[in-house]
Scaffold this motif. Structure first.
Motif, PDB file in Angstrom:
ATOM      1  N   VAL A  36       0.848  -1.206   0.000  1.00 33.23           N
ATOM      2  CA  VAL A  36       0.000   0.000   0.000  1.00 33.23           C
ATOM      3  C   VAL A  36       0.892   1.269   0.000  1.00 33.23           C
ATOM      4  N   ALA A  37       1.930   1.304   0.881  1.00 29.15           N
ATOM      5  CA  ALA A  37       2.813   2.479   0.966  1.00 29.15           C
ATOM      6  C   ALA A  37       4.083   2.089   1.706  1.00 29.15           C
ATOM      7  N   ASN A  38       5.114   2.946   1.624  1.00 28.36           N
ATOM      8  CA  ASN A  38       6.344   2.739   2.365  1.00 28.36           C
ATOM      9  C   ASN A  38       6.329   3.697   3.529  1.00 28.36           C
ATOM     10  N   LEU A  39       6.017   3.185   4.718  1.00 29.54           N
ATOM     11  CA  LEU A  39       5.872   4.056   5.883  1.00 29.54           C
ATOM     12  C   LEU A  39       7.217   4.669   6.306  1.00 29.54           C
ATOM     13  N   ALA A  40       8.285   3.930   6.097  1.00 33.68           N
ATOM     14  CA  ALA A  40       9.609   4.468   6.500  1.00 33.68           C
ATOM     15  C   ALA A  40       9.941   5.725   5.710  1.00 33.68           C
ATOM     16  N   ALA A  41       9.601   5.688   4.436  1.00 35.42           N
ATOM     17  CA  ALA A  41       9.906   6.843   3.597  1.00 35.42           C
ATOM     18  C   ALA A  41       8.916   7.955   3.857  1.00 35.42           C
ATOM     19  N   ASP A  85      -0.528  -5.010   7.460  1.00 33.35           N
ATOM     20  CA  ASP A  85       0.575  -5.260   8.368  1.00 33.35           C
ATOM     21  C   ASP A  85       1.805  -4.514   7.848  1.00 33.35           C
ATOM     22  N   VAL A  86       2.873  -4.335   8.720  1.00 29.89           N
ATOM     23  CA  VAL A  86       4.088  -3.554   8.392  1.00 29.89           C
ATOM     24  C   VAL A  86       5.269  -4.483   8.319  1.00 29.89           C
ATOM     25  N   ASN A  87       6.037  -4.353   7.270  1.00 30.48           N
ATOM     26  CA  ASN A  87       7.277  -5.104   7.119  1.00 30.48           C
ATOM     27  C   ASN A  87       8.392  -4.249   7.717  1.00 30.48           C
ATOM     28  N   LYS A  88       8.915  -4.620   8.900  1.00 33.56           N
ATOM     29  CA  LYS A  88       9.901  -3.786   9.604  1.00 33.56           C
ATOM     30  C   LYS A  88      11.232  -3.759   8.866  1.00 33.56           C
ATOM     31  N   LYS A  89      11.449  -4.691   8.010  1.00 31.48           N
ATOM     32  CA  LYS A  89      12.725  -4.673   7.276  1.00 31.48           C
ATOM     33  C   LYS A  89      12.696  -3.649   6.163  1.00 31.48           C
ATOM     34  N   THR A  90      11.513  -3.532   5.502  1.00 29.64           N
ATOM     35  CA  THR A  90      11.444  -2.620   4.357  1.00 29.64           C
ATOM     36  C   THR A  90      10.659  -1.379   4.691  1.00 29.64           C
ATOM     37  N   GLY A  91       9.882  -1.442   5.811  1.00 28.58           N
ATOM     38  CA  GLY A  91       9.057  -0.302   6.189  1.00 28.58           C
ATOM     39  C   GLY A  91       7.812  -0.190   5.351  1.00 28.58           C
ATOM     40  N   GLU A  92       7.452  -1.240   4.604  1.00 27.76           N
ATOM     41  CA  GLU A  92       6.295  -1.193   3.715  1.00 27.76           C
ATOM     42  C   GLU A  92       5.038  -1.638   4.457  1.00 27.76           C
ATOM     43  N   LEU A  93       3.897  -0.968   4.128  1.00 26.63           N
ATOM     44  CA  LEU A  93       2.572  -1.353   4.618  1.00 26.63           C
ATOM     45  C   LEU A  93       1.928  -2.226   3.521  1.00 26.63           C
TER      46      LEU A  93
END
Length: 814
Positions: A39-44, A70-78
């Protein structure tokens, strides 16, 4: 669970507000994205470092019961973990649909608000709440009339929702679409052409709802338009005139025809009833019935060709509409003639009772026959269809005589039911019958009949006078006085005695009685006849032979005739003391006048001085020595012998013998059978025998003369039956007591042997009122029937000439 998560999220948010200000980040995605889609990159987007994010705890607080992201903590992606359905997530039909969630990052705590907009895609087709829509439209409805239809629904929004409706091809209907204030599309069914139910009662249409999506989707519903009937069609017969044939005398209920009218309407407008019009006569309506519901015409009364040859009926049919419509027709019924008149029998005269001996050929009835029909149907014939001794004699076309053809017998058939059958010549033929009952009167043509022609009746002797012996009943098959029987004994004489003095019979029932007591030793049987006679005119009779057999009883005590003894004295015998072993020293002879079984005599010692010295033969009465005399044996020996018969109970007689041994020589007892004993009383025996022979010759001549005179004269009946035995009359000073005769006279033994050789038995009896006279009777061992022969008796008379001499006299017949 959802409420708990909301509670903890609120706590975190509250804590975070104290540390920093909150901001909202918005994203937009289409619904139904596949799992794993980013859906989006929350880290960015949120300015987070990926290196530090991996070691911090990241939580998503989604304001929904399902975890869609859910959030992928490695990539920061939702990314998406479950497909998101906009229609499920947002139940209201609006274009805006958001999924709110909070991203919570700890150490330090930071909270980010995210709104995820879900855009609609055309993933749902329009559909109707009911797949089948039914409408009732009257066939009288005018064109332009509108009928509302249920609209279709589509959970999609915007251009993806219902856009238009389409109707299948129809010349009678179309649709009009209207848009509501909320943008909902509504549809109406419009009648464009008048309906005719009789042409098409049901119209099947298909309504289609189409949405505006790309590509578009649609849903359908079946519309069933039922055309309601109006009474616009009258019932109709298939013909205006019907012609049918019916046979006369048809059974009531016979179907003549069934009318068939039709009405194109339906329901009450098509329900029809049948009825006779006023043009149908009452007589016709009396003969025929019309079912108002089915139109069946049936026979109701009697159809007679001779009365009415055809019938005409007018029938109308009417429906049950609000304004009934009707139709009419005419029915012509032609009657077919049949042989419907039965022939008739009329008994002009007849005799209901005749004698059973009526002559053959006698007329007992005159019978007339007739038939109302004509031609072959009127030709009649009379017959008897059973085996009876009668025949019919045709005296004219319509008269017959009933005649006796065989001999009648009332005892076989007491009455006849004669069935006369008359038949006409029709096709099929008709017949009738008449039964004449003929009773036969009895005549006396049957003699009485006994069950057996010969009856043997055993009667025990010493019976009581008047005892019932038997019942001899005859049967007569005749009736009344011809059947009343009278019984009587046919008279005859038996031994100068009328049979009616011996027996009696009840004239009404045939019971046979004895009038006297019978003695087997005098009469052993009777033979006579009993006649049964009816009371007819003339009377008839038959007889039966009755054979009365007297059954012996053991009523006679044995009589000892040897050795002879005077009443109350002993029998004294002398024998040499030198008698050898086995020598006959005496012989006991007893006779019994009973029958053979009861007269069988056996002998036994009752008393004996020395049981080792003498023996007694139990059958012939011989007393013999068992050994020689010794000097120790007493000189006098006393022997008591009992003679016992074989009856039940047994009777007996005894004799006492006193034996004396002498030293002088004395002839043995066995020599006495041929030579007189050398006693003094027999020293002049030869002289007296010569005198006896002369007397016998003289008396024989006298006897012959007397017999001839008696045979020429009929003897008068005697009340006392004469003795049927050979008798010897002797003068001697002796009496008879206890049925025992005592004598030491050896001559009686010789006389017994002489008579025995002739096949006779010897019996001694006293002569009544004769003083010292007595009778020795010689009985034949077998006698004939009493009715055929009289008992002859020969008498040997012995007169006392001297104390030691007996003279044998000639035979005399009684």
């Amino acid at each position: 669970m959802y409420r708990e998560r909301r509670f903890f999220s609120a706590v975190f948010v509250f804590c975070a507000l104290w540390g920093s200000a909150l901001s909202v980040t918005r994203y937009s995605i289409p619904e139904e994205m596949e799992r794993g889609s980013v859906v989006a990159n929350l880290a960015a987007d949120l300015g987070l470092e990926l290196a530090g994010l991996a070691h911090r705890e990241v939580k998503l607080d989604i304001f929904h019961s399902k975890k869609f992201l859910d959030v992928n903590k490695k990539t920061g992606e939702l990314y998406i973990v479950e497909k998101i359905d906009r229609e499920y997530l947002c139940t209201t039909k609006t274009t805006d649909c958001f999924l709110k969630l909070d991203v919570i990052i700890e150490s330090p705590l930071r909270i980010f608000n995210i709104e995820l907009g879900i855009t609609d895609i055309n993933d749902n087709a329009p559909h109707f709440r009911r797949d089948r829509i039914e409408l009732d439209v009257s066939e009288s409805a005018t064109p332009g009339e509108r009928f509302s239809l249920p609209n279709a629904v589509d959970p999609d929004v915007g251009i993806n929702t219902v856009k238009t409706y389409q109707l299948s091809a129809s010349e009678h209907f179309t649709i009009e679409i209207q848009t509501g204030s909320d943008g909902t599309k509504y549809v109406d069914l419009v009648l464009t052409k008048a309906l005719d139910r009789e042409e098409n009662a049901v119209h099947n249409l298909i309504l289609t709802a189409v949405d505006g999506g790309v590509p578009s989707q649609s849903g359908t519903a079946n519309i069933v338009v039922r055309v309601l009937d109006t009474n616009d069609n009258a019932p109709r017969f298939d013909r205006s005139v019907y012609t049918v044939n019916v046979t006369e005398n048809s059974a009531i209920g016979t179907l003549v025809m069934k009318l068939n009218a039709t009405d194109l309407d339906e329901g009450p407008n098509a329900d029809i009833t049948y009825s006779f019009t006023l043009y149908t006569s009452e007589k016709t309506q009396y003969v025929f019935a019309l079912n108002p519901n089915t139109g069946e015409i049936t026979v109701k009364g009697t159809i007679d060709y001779e009365d009415m040859k055809f019938y005409e009926m007018h029938v109308e049919v009417k429906d049950k509409g609000q304004h009934p419509l009707l139709d009419q027709c005419k029915i012509v019924v032609d009657v077919t003639d049949t042989n419907d008149n039965y022939p008739e029998i009329a008994v002009k005269s007849y005799k209901s009772t005749v004698n059973e001996d009526i002559p053959v050929g006698t007329v007992i009835a005159i019978v007339g026959i007739s038939d109302r029909d004509t031609g072959d149907n009127g030709k009649v014939n009379l017959s008897i269809n059973q085996q009876v001794p009668f025949v019919l004699n045709k005296s004219s076309d319509f008269l017959y005589e009933l005649i006796v053809s065989e001999t009648l017998d009332r005892e076989k058939v007491p009455e006849y039911d004669i069935t006369l059958v008359v038949t006409d010549g029709g096709r099929p033929s008709l017949s009738d019958n008449e039964t004449i009952t003929l009773h036969l009167l009895d005549v006396n043509d049957n003699a009485p009949l006994f069950p057996q022609s010969f009856n043997t009746i055993p009667v025990m002797e010493n019976n009581a006078p008047g005892a019932l012996l038997s019942s001899l009943t005859a049967f007569d098959p005749d009736l009344h006085e011809n059947q009343y029987l009278v019984y009587f004994i046919i008279e005859k004489e038996i031994v100068n005695t009328s049979i009616s003095m011996l027996f009696s019979i009840n004239p009404e029932n045939g019971n046979l009685y004895a009038l006297k007591t019978f003695d087997y030793e005098i009469e052993k049987e009777f033979l006579f006849h009993i006649e049964a006679r009816d009371s007819g005119v003339p009377p008839l009779s038959s007889n039966v032979t009755v054979h009365i057999i007297i059954v012996d009883q053991n009523d006679n005590t044995p009589v000892i005739v040897s050795p002879w003894r005077v009443h109350g004295s002993l029998v004294e015998e002398k024998i040499p003391r030198s008698t050898d072993k086995g020598s006959l020293v005496s012989k006991v002879i007893a006779i019994d006048t009973d029958s053979v079984q009861n007269s069988r005599i056996t002998y036994q010692f009752l008393q004996v001085t020395d049981a080792t010295l003498f023996s007694l033969d139990q059958y012939n009465g011989d007393i013999r020595t068992m050994r020689m005399f010794s000097y120790r044996d007493p000189r006098h020996q006393r022997l008591v012998v009992i003679a016992k018969d074989n009856g039940e109970p047994a009777l007996s007689a005894t004799v006492t013998i006193k034996l004396s041994t002498v030293e002088t020589a004395v002839k043995t007892y066995s020599d006495m059978t041929e030579v007189p004993l050398e006693y003094d009383i027999f020293s002049d025996l030869n002289l007296y025998l010569v005198i006896g022979l002369g007397s016998v010759s003289f008396l024989l001549l006298i006897t012959i003369l007397v017999t001839c005179v008696l045979k020429c004269q009929k003897p008068m009946p005697s009340k006392a039956a004469p003795p049927s035995r050979n008798s010897v009359i002797s003068e001697r000073n002796s009496t008879i007591a206890d049925s025992t005769l005592v004598s030491n006279d050896a001559y009686w033994y010789s006389l017994f042997l002489a008579e025995t050789r002739k096949g006779k038995l010897v019996v001694r009896q006293p002569v009544p009122k004769a003083g010292s006279r007595y009778i020795v009777s010689s009985l034949p061992r077998s006698t004939g029937l009493t009715e055929t022969s009289d008992s002859a008796a020969s008498t040997l008379q012995v007169r006392k000439q001297s104390p030691s001499v007996l003279t044998k006299l000639p035979t005399a017949f009684f």
